[in-house]
Design a protein around this motif. Structure first.
Motif, PDB file in Angstrom:
ATOM      1  N   LEU A 150      13.786  58.611  34.514  1.00 21.10           N
ATOM      2  CA  LEU A 150      15.024  58.897  35.231  1.00 21.10           C
ATOM      3  C   LEU A 150      16.229  58.294  34.496  1.00 21.10           C
ATOM      4  CD1 LEU A 150      14.085  58.466  39.000  1.00 21.10           C
ATOM      5  CD2 LEU A 150      14.326  60.568  37.680  1.00 21.10           C
ATOM      6  N   ARG A 151      16.096  57.058  34.035  1.00 24.16           N
ATOM      7  CA  ARG A 151      17.196  56.446  33.299  1.00 24.16           C
ATOM      8  C   ARG A 151      17.388  57.153  31.960  1.00 24.16           C
ATOM      9  NH1 ARG A 151      17.483  50.031  32.234  1.00 24.16           N
ATOM     10  NH2 ARG A 151      17.546  50.062  34.523  1.00 24.16           N
ATOM     11  N   ASP A 152      16.278  57.537  31.314  1.00 21.96           N
ATOM     12  CA  ASP A 152      16.391  58.278  30.058  1.00 21.96           C
ATOM     13  C   ASP A 152      17.208  59.548  30.265  1.00 21.96           C
ATOM     14  OD1 ASP A 152      14.737  56.302  29.165  1.00 21.96           O
ATOM     15  OD2 ASP A 152      13.043  57.614  28.703  1.00 21.96           O
ATOM     16  N   LYS A 153      16.907  60.263  31.347  1.00 24.22           N
ATOM     17  CA  LYS A 153      17.614  61.509  31.631  1.00 24.22           C
ATOM     18  C   LYS A 153      19.087  61.246  31.931  1.00 24.22           C
ATOM     19  CE  LYS A 153      17.475  65.622  34.577  1.00 24.22           C
ATOM     20  NZ  LYS A 153      16.735  66.320  35.674  1.00 24.22           N
ATOM     21  N   ALA A 154      19.347  60.209  32.756  1.00 25.25           N
ATOM     22  CA  ALA A 154      20.730  59.893  33.129  1.00 25.25           C
ATOM     23  C   ALA A 154      21.545  59.496  31.900  1.00 25.25           C
ATOM     24  CB  ALA A 154      20.748  58.767  34.167  1.00 25.25           C
ATOM     25  N   LEU A 155      20.977  58.646  31.040  1.00 24.83           N
ATOM     26  CA  LEU A 155      21.686  58.240  29.826  1.00 24.83           C
ATOM     27  C   LEU A 155      21.846  59.408  28.851  1.00 24.83           C
ATOM     28  CD1 LEU A 155      20.200  54.694  29.147  1.00 24.83           C
ATOM     29  CD2 LEU A 155      22.541  55.238  29.785  1.00 24.83           C
ATOM     30  N   GLY A 156      20.867  60.311  28.856  1.00 30.15           N
ATOM     31  CA  GLY A 156      20.971  61.493  28.013  1.00 30.15           C
ATOM     32  C   GLY A 156      22.136  62.372  28.417  1.00 30.15           C
ATOM     33  N   ILE A 157      22.282  62.593  29.716  1.00 31.96           N
ATOM     34  CA  ILE A 157      23.396  63.406  30.212  1.00 31.96           C
ATOM     35  C   ILE A 157      24.715  62.707  29.942  1.00 31.96           C
ATOM     36  CG2 ILE A 157      24.466  64.356  32.296  1.00 31.96           C
ATOM     37  CD1 ILE A 157      21.618  64.753  33.399  1.00 31.96           C
ATOM     38  N   SER A 158      24.762  61.392  30.191  1.00 29.84           N
ATOM     39  CA  SER A 158      25.986  60.635  29.958  1.00 29.84           C
ATOM     40  C   SER A 158      26.388  60.663  28.488  1.00 29.84           C
ATOM     41  CB  SER A 158      25.797  59.180  30.416  1.00 29.84           C
ATOM     42  OG  SER A 158      26.937  58.410  30.154  1.00 29.84           O
ATOM     43  N   GLY A 159      25.425  60.455  27.589  1.00 26.05           N
ATOM     44  CA  GLY A 159      25.717  60.477  26.166  1.00 26.05           C
ATOM     45  C   GLY A 159      26.180  61.846  25.689  1.00 26.05           C
ATOM     46  N   ILE A 391      22.893  58.020  19.803  1.00 26.43           N
ATOM     47  CA  ILE A 391      23.685  57.455  20.892  1.00 26.43           C
ATOM     48  C   ILE A 391      22.805  57.131  22.090  1.00 26.43           C
ATOM     49  CG2 ILE A 391      25.441  57.979  22.632  1.00 26.43           C
ATOM     50  CD1 ILE A 391      26.931  59.582  20.541  1.00 26.43           C
ATOM     51  N   ILE A 392      21.984  58.098  22.486  1.00 27.91           N
ATOM     52  CA  ILE A 392      21.153  57.922  23.684  1.00 27.91           C
ATOM     53  C   ILE A 392      20.071  56.873  23.441  1.00 27.91           C
ATOM     54  CG2 ILE A 392      19.565  59.077  25.267  1.00 27.91           C
ATOM     55  CD1 ILE A 392      21.148  61.676  24.640  1.00 27.91           C
ATOM     56  N   SER A 393      19.403  56.949  22.291  1.00 27.07           N
ATOM     57  CA  SER A 393      18.284  56.039  22.048  1.00 27.07           C
ATOM     58  C   SER A 393      18.735  54.608  21.844  1.00 27.07           C
ATOM     59  CB  SER A 393      17.468  56.523  20.838  1.00 27.07           C
ATOM     60  OG  SER A 393      18.287  56.712  19.708  1.00 27.07           O
ATOM     61  N   TYR A 394      19.878  54.379  21.186  1.00 28.46           N
ATOM     62  CA  TYR A 394      20.299  52.985  20.997  1.00 28.46           C
ATOM     63  C   TYR A 394      20.694  52.353  22.326  1.00 28.46           C
ATOM     64  CZ  TYR A 394      25.435  52.273  21.355  1.00 28.46           C
ATOM     65  OH  TYR A 394      26.713  52.070  21.800  1.00 28.46           O
ATOM     66  N   GLY A 395      21.306  53.141  23.229  1.00 24.24           N
ATOM     67  CA  GLY A 395      21.631  52.617  24.555  1.00 24.24           C
ATOM     68  C   GLY A 395      20.385  52.217  25.327  1.00 24.24           C
ATOM     69  N   LEU A 396      19.328  53.013  25.194  1.00 21.23           N
ATOM     70  CA  LEU A 396      18.058  52.691  25.864  1.00 21.23           C
ATOM     71  C   LEU A 396      17.433  51.437  25.271  1.00 21.23           C
ATOM     72  CD1 LEU A 396      16.485  56.258  26.173  1.00 21.23           C
ATOM     73  CD2 LEU A 396      17.206  54.790  28.061  1.00 21.23           C
ATOM     74  N   ILE A 397      17.472  51.319  23.964  1.00 26.12           N
ATOM     75  CA  ILE A 397      16.867  50.159  23.301  1.00 26.12           C
ATOM     76  C   ILE A 397      17.568  48.873  23.731  1.00 26.12           C
ATOM     77  CG2 ILE A 397      16.628  49.017  21.059  1.00 26.12           C
ATOM     78  CD1 ILE A 397      16.093  51.802  19.868  1.00 26.12           C
ATOM     79  N   VAL A 398      18.888  48.889  23.780  1.00 27.45           N
ATOM     80  CA  VAL A 398      19.650  47.679  24.102  1.00 27.45           C
ATOM     81  C   VAL A 398      19.475  47.271  25.559  1.00 27.45           C
ATOM     82  CG1 VAL A 398      21.976  46.708  24.256  1.00 27.45           C
ATOM     83  CG2 VAL A 398      21.345  48.085  22.275  1.00 27.45           C
ATOM     84  N   THR A 399      19.416  48.243  26.481  1.00 27.67           N
ATOM     85  CA  THR A 399      19.383  47.919  27.915  1.00 27.67           C
ATOM     86  C   THR A 399      17.980  47.820  28.503  1.00 27.67           C
ATOM     87  OG1 THR A 399      19.607  50.276  28.511  1.00 27.67           O
ATOM     88  CG2 THR A 399      21.632  48.993  28.305  1.00 27.67           C
TER      89      THR A 399
END
Length: 470
Positions: A150-159, A391-399
């Motif tokens: 769910l977070r992956d999808k949300a960050l994907g849409i945001s990115g 963009i999406i993957s680095y945000g996931l890695i950091v958070t």
């Protein structure tokens, strides 16, 4: 199973079960948070095409037009870490709504500006509002949507929307300026902010850190002052080069203040930035990957604009179409990125995206001085798809793996990386485009250096994260 968004204000966020779906309310929350990020991304580029008309109307000289951009980027980048930490302590929803109010009022002031001072004041306040909206919006997103698909999808849409907003702003700015005048670009942002402000209070839940330690004032002063000085120096260098005393003076001052910030944080009982967090391999290397992809892709767009209009003599409209195709490519990438991350993991996706971005940036070296618009369109579109994956993957890695109490800090680092990346790339490399004899030779030099740096970053991130599975 359907996941709603009535989340607790503190405590760990449970991971979403496999196969969980977003409820109707969760989709509305996602829409509001993404709309705010899109609005800020739009603000970065919507005014670029309108600058000549704006200067003529308000009496801003050509040399002073840089302040229409710098007045926004200074506070938007300089205050990010400060407001991300304040939101952890005093409430992310509260700060998010405050930022929207400031942004809407500032956009209205810029729309109605009667002289340069009133316009630049509006732009500076827009930047201040953006410095609140971006990190608090990201914190609300990561604390609202549980870690996992769910977070992956949300960050994907945001990115996707952030990348699309930057591109759409370039196209929309030209169309609106030609038909409605430059003031319409600022009016659009005021309307967008008011729309989000109307929807947000009833949809968002408040969240904050479980404890309220004292705000690290020395840390806030040194990091904010350092970022402001650094962004000012690089923004000014982009317009006048690195020869000015003010450029070198503020650059040195910025570096000294940032060094002082590290010393202050190492001794503070309640640091603004947790140095142990910065030492986490995922945080350090993830942000390096993000910094490189943002700075180098913004440079590609900058030099391609010069190439298409100055070398190939394309009109503003046709140049806009090139970047419009890029926007479509970004939207497609945003649809598939969560699936790619789900299959290969965020670490492999970040590494592969950096390498892919570098390869297709290098492909732009095949364009010629008399032709190449089609090659440029295809190459930059594919490169932007890899850029969005990074963009999406680095945000996931950091958070990922960061407790809710520190999500504001983690996302503050993510968004600071974004803002600094958007700021430093053009002045550091863009100056090469005008110092290599012909503009065409300069553009090729920038693209070659850009591609080499992105590929090198991909290899370094691969080595730095080799023992970590994201």
């Amino acid at each position: 199973m359907t996941i709603d968004t009535q989340t607790p204000t503190t405590g760990p966020h449970p991971a979403a079960p496999k196969g969980a779906r977003l409820s109707g309310r969760a989709k509305l929350v996602l829409f509001v948070l993404c709309a705010a990020q899109f609005m800020v991304a739009l603000d970065f580029s919507v005014l670029n095409v309108a600058l000549p008309a704006l200067g003529k109307d308000l009496g801003l000289s050509t040399s002073a037009l840089q302040w229409a951009v710098t007045a926004f980027t200074l506070p938007s980048g300089g205050f990010l870490l400060l407001f991300s930490r304040i939101s952890d302590l005093y409430g992310r929803k509260k700060l998010f709504l405050t930022g929207l109010v400031v942004f809407a009022a500032a956009s209205l002031l810029a729309t109605l500006a009667w002289d340069p001072a009133s316009f630049l004041t509006g732009r500076a306040l827009q930047g201040l509002g953006a410095a609140v909206i971006v990190p608090t919006g990201m914190s609300l997103l990561t604390t609202t949507f549980p870690e996992g698909p769910l977070r992956d999808k949300a960050l994907g849409i945001s990115g996707t929307l952030m990348s699309l907003g930057f591109t759409v702003g370039m196209v929309l700015g030209g169309v609106m300026t030609d038909t409605l005048g430059w003031r319409s670009t600022m009016g659009l942002l005021a309307v967008a902010a008011l729309l989000v402000l109307f929807l947000a209070p009833g949809l968002l839940s408040e969240s904050r850190a479980p404890e309220r330690p004292r705000l690290d004032v020395p840390g806030a002063v040194t990091v904010t002052g350092g970022l402001l000085a650094l962004i000012y120096a690089l923004s000014t260098a982009a317009q006048r080069g690195f020869g000015g005393v003010d450029v070198w003076g503020t650059l040195v001052a910025g570096l000294v203040l940032l060094a002082a910030f590290v010393v202050v944080e190492s001794k503070s009982p309640a640091p603004l930035v947790s140095l142990p967090m910065l030492k986490r391999r995922t945080v350090a290397w993830g942000n390096i990957g993000g910094l490189v992809t943002f700075s180098m892709m913004s440079t590609v767009i900058f030099v391609l604009t010069l190439y298409l209009q100055e070398t190939l003599r394309l009109s503003s409209f046709l140049t806009g179409l090139v970047f419009g195709v890029q926007g479509v490519a970004s939207a497609v990438a945003g649809t598939y990125a969560p699936r790619v991350i789900g299959r290969f993991g965020a670490r492999r996706t970040l590494i592969g995206s950096l390498l892919g971005q570098g390869v297709f940036t290098a492909a732009l070296l095949t364009v010629g001085a008399g032709s190449g618009a089609l090659v440029a369109t295809v190459a930059v579109s594919v490169a932007s798809m890899f850029h969005l994956g990074a963009i999406i993957s680095y945000g996931l890695i950091v958070t990922s793996g960061v407790p809710d109490a520190e999500q504001g800090l983690a996302t503050g680092l993510v968004t600071t990386t974004q803002q600094v990346g958007l700021t430093v790339g053009i002045p550091l490399l863009g100056v090469l485009a005008t110092t290599q004899g012909s503009l065409f030779d300069g553009v090729r030099t920038v693209l070659a250096v850009d591609a080499a740096l992105v590929i090198a970053a991909g290899l370094l991130v691969a080595a730095g994260l080799r023992r970590r599975a994201a």
